[in-house]
Write a protein that holds these residues in place. Structure first.
Motif, PDB file in Angstrom:
ATOM      1  N   GLU A  85       0.823  -1.201   0.000  1.00  0.00           N
ATOM      2  CA  GLU A  85       0.000   0.000   0.000  1.00  0.00           C
ATOM      3  C   GLU A  85       0.863   1.258   0.000  1.00  0.00           C
ATOM      4  O   GLU A  85       0.498   2.291  -0.588  1.00  0.00           O
ATOM      5  CB  GLU A  85      -0.925   0.003   1.217  1.00  0.00           C
ATOM      6  CG  GLU A  85      -1.812   1.232   1.355  1.00  0.00           C
ATOM      7  CD  GLU A  85      -2.858   1.350   0.268  1.00  0.00           C
ATOM      8  OE1 GLU A  85      -3.334   2.479   0.036  1.00  0.00           O
ATOM      9  OE2 GLU A  85      -3.200   0.317  -0.352  1.00  0.00           O
ATOM     10  N   ALA A  86       2.028   1.185   0.638  1.00  0.00           N
ATOM     11  CA  ALA A  86       2.946   2.320   0.690  1.00  0.00           C
ATOM     12  C   ALA A  86       3.704   2.523  -0.623  1.00  0.00           C
ATOM     13  O   ALA A  86       4.460   3.485  -0.751  1.00  0.00           O
ATOM     14  CB  ALA A  86       3.941   2.126   1.834  1.00  0.00           C
ATOM     15  N   GLY A  87       3.533   1.612  -1.572  1.00  0.00           N
ATOM     16  CA  GLY A  87       4.109   1.789  -2.892  1.00  0.00           C
ATOM     17  C   GLY A  87       5.416   1.069  -3.154  1.00  0.00           C
ATOM     18  O   GLY A  87       6.028   1.265  -4.210  1.00  0.00           O
ATOM     19  N   PHE A  88       5.854   0.225  -2.233  1.00  0.00           N
ATOM     20  CA  PHE A  88       7.104  -0.500  -2.436  1.00  0.00           C
ATOM     21  C   PHE A  88       6.882  -1.735  -3.301  1.00  0.00           C
ATOM     22  O   PHE A  88       5.901  -2.461  -3.131  1.00  0.00           O
ATOM     23  CB  PHE A  88       7.714  -0.906  -1.095  1.00  0.00           C
ATOM     24  CG  PHE A  88       8.206   0.254  -0.283  1.00  0.00           C
ATOM     25  CD1 PHE A  88       9.396   0.882  -0.608  1.00  0.00           C
ATOM     26  CD2 PHE A  88       7.466   0.741   0.777  1.00  0.00           C
ATOM     27  CE1 PHE A  88       9.846   1.970   0.115  1.00  0.00           C
ATOM     28  CE2 PHE A  88       7.905   1.827   1.512  1.00  0.00           C
ATOM     29  CZ  PHE A  88       9.092   2.444   1.184  1.00  0.00           C
ATOM     30  N   ARG A  89       7.820  -1.957  -4.237  1.00  0.00           N
ATOM     31  CA  ARG A  89       7.831  -3.185  -5.028  1.00  0.00           C
ATOM     32  C   ARG A  89       8.551  -4.253  -4.216  1.00  0.00           C
ATOM     33  O   ARG A  89       9.526  -3.954  -3.517  1.00  0.00           O
ATOM     34  CB  ARG A  89       8.533  -2.955  -6.354  1.00  0.00           C
ATOM     35  CG  ARG A  89       7.902  -1.844  -7.190  1.00  0.00           C
ATOM     36  CD  ARG A  89       8.762  -1.537  -8.385  1.00  0.00           C
ATOM     37  NE  ARG A  89       8.859  -2.694  -9.265  1.00  0.00           N
ATOM     38  CZ  ARG A  89       9.872  -2.926 -10.102  1.00  0.00           C
ATOM     39  NH1 ARG A  89      10.909  -2.090 -10.138  1.00  0.00           N
ATOM     40  NH2 ARG A  89       9.873  -3.992 -10.878  1.00  0.00           N
ATOM     41  N   MET A  90       8.098  -5.499  -4.313  1.00  0.00           N
ATOM     42  CA  MET A  90       8.647  -6.548  -3.459  1.00  0.00           C
ATOM     43  C   MET A  90       9.015  -7.787  -4.260  1.00  0.00           C
ATOM     44  O   MET A  90       8.362  -8.126  -5.247  1.00  0.00           O
ATOM     45  CB  MET A  90       7.651  -6.897  -2.356  1.00  0.00           C
ATOM     46  CG  MET A  90       7.418  -5.748  -1.382  1.00  0.00           C
ATOM     47  SD  MET A  90       6.317  -6.164   0.002  1.00  0.00           S
ATOM     48  CE  MET A  90       4.719  -6.142  -0.820  1.00  0.00           C
ATOM     49  N   ALA A  91      10.077  -8.448  -3.805  1.00  0.00           N
ATOM     50  CA  ALA A  91      10.553  -9.674  -4.436  1.00  0.00           C
ATOM     51  C   ALA A  91      11.149 -10.574  -3.358  1.00  0.00           C
ATOM     52  O   ALA A  91      11.376 -10.142  -2.225  1.00  0.00           O
ATOM     53  CB  ALA A  91      11.596  -9.358  -5.500  1.00  0.00           C
ATOM     54  N   VAL A  92      11.406 -11.814  -3.731  1.00  0.00           N
ATOM     55  CA  VAL A  92      12.033 -12.783  -2.828  1.00  0.00           C
ATOM     56  C   VAL A  92      13.363 -13.216  -3.419  1.00  0.00           C
ATOM     57  O   VAL A  92      13.481 -13.429  -4.633  1.00  0.00           O
ATOM     58  CB  VAL A  92      11.115 -14.008  -2.614  1.00  0.00           C
ATOM     59  CG1 VAL A  92      11.865 -15.135  -1.909  1.00  0.00           C
ATOM     60  CG2 VAL A  92       9.877 -13.620  -1.815  1.00  0.00           C
ATOM     61  N   ALA A  93      14.380 -13.317  -2.570  1.00  0.00           N
ATOM     62  CA  ALA A  93      15.694 -13.843  -2.965  1.00  0.00           C
ATOM     63  C   ALA A  93      16.096 -14.860  -1.897  1.00  0.00           C
ATOM     64  O   ALA A  93      16.496 -14.486  -0.796  1.00  0.00           O
ATOM     65  CB  ALA A  93      16.721 -12.732  -3.077  1.00  0.00           C
ATOM     66  N   THR A  94      15.983 -16.139  -2.208  1.00  0.00           N
ATOM     67  CA  THR A  94      16.160 -17.195  -1.219  1.00  0.00           C
ATOM     68  C   THR A  94      17.112 -18.273  -1.702  1.00  0.00           C
ATOM     69  O   THR A  94      17.166 -18.577  -2.898  1.00  0.00           O
ATOM     70  CB  THR A  94      14.802 -17.842  -0.876  1.00  0.00           C
ATOM     71  OG1 THR A  94      15.003 -18.981  -0.023  1.00  0.00           O
ATOM     72  CG2 THR A  94      14.060 -18.303  -2.129  1.00  0.00           C
ATOM     73  N   SER A  95      17.823 -18.881  -0.770  1.00  0.00           N
ATOM     74  CA  SER A  95      18.715 -19.990  -1.105  1.00  0.00           C
ATOM     75  C   SER A  95      17.954 -21.269  -1.425  1.00  0.00           C
ATOM     76  O   SER A  95      18.530 -22.205  -1.988  1.00  0.00           O
ATOM     77  CB  SER A  95      19.679 -20.258   0.056  1.00  0.00           C
ATOM     78  OG  SER A  95      20.537 -19.161   0.252  1.00  0.00           O
TER      79      SER A  95
END
Length: 217
Positions: free
Chosen positions: A99-109
């Motif tokens: 909602e605050a406008g941040f784009r999100m992704a996952v980086a996992t082993s």
């Protein structure tokens, strides 16, 4: 200016590390393998290839390492199916960050199929624009490779991508990539040297939005 957020998965989004440690301990005990709790803690944040090399070096046999890993995988799958949950405040924080406008992704082993399964099962997969997994990079955490690739996929410079991590290896990886790192400790509390690599150390996910806003101010 931070515009994107790259989340580690295990120990950061999902409360998996104590469950994984229990599966390793059960498998080691069942096979009478000399794998210590300290060694199991050192696995946190590392890709499976690195873990298998560590086990093979300790046990003197890749074949026995493969047997131990197969036993661990079976036990972990059963435990996860029964007990896996989100980390505290994740369910509330992800929609607030979006909602605050941040784009999100996952980086996992973790491998891609495991990552997809866990995030979908726990109902948070749709928050993330991309997934970067341990089977997609040559060098796993603490190498910066996975976060550099995640930044590239988000089409953003590392300085604009906040890394959210719980582990020593993950913090080192994010810092080496040139990203601001926000640590939310899980099994390991940071010492002074590790804190120096972090933009901030937070008690839980509920503090992340305010911490990023302070950094951007």
């Amino acid at each position: 200016m931070i515009t994107s957020i790259l989340f580690d998965m295990d120990g950061t989004l999902i409360d998996s590390e104590p469950l994984s440690a229990r599966a390793w301990r059960q498998a080691a005990d069942a096979l009478h393998a000399p794998v210590s709790d300290e060694m199991i803690r050192s696995f946190v944040g590392r890709p499976i290839k690195a873990i298998m090399d560590m086990i093979a070096e300790k046990l003197g046999s890749h074949e026995f390492a493969d047997t131990l890993y197969a036993d661990y995988r079976a036990r972990k799958t059963l435990i996860y199916d029964q007990e896996l949950e989100l980390k505290p405040q994740v369910a509330e924080s992800l929609p607030a960050l979006k909602e605050a406008g941040f784009r999100m992704a996952v980086a996992t082993s973790s491998r891609r199929e495991i990552t997809l399964h866990n995030l979908e099962r726990l109902g948070i997969l749709d928050y993330f624009e991309s997934l970067t997994t341990g089977d997609e990079v040559e060098n796993g955490k603490p190498s910066p490779d996975i976060y550099l690739l995640a930044c590239k996929r988000m089409e953003a410079e590392p300085a604009a991508c906040a890394v959210i991590e719980d582990s020593i290896n993950g913090v080192r990886s994010g810092h080496a990539a040139g990203c601001p790192v926000f640590m939310i400790p899980d099994l390991t509390q940071p010492d002074a040297e590790l804190r120096s690599l972090c933009t901030d150390v937070l008690p839980d996910m509920s503090k992340l939005l305010d911490a990023i806003r302070r950094q951007n101010a």
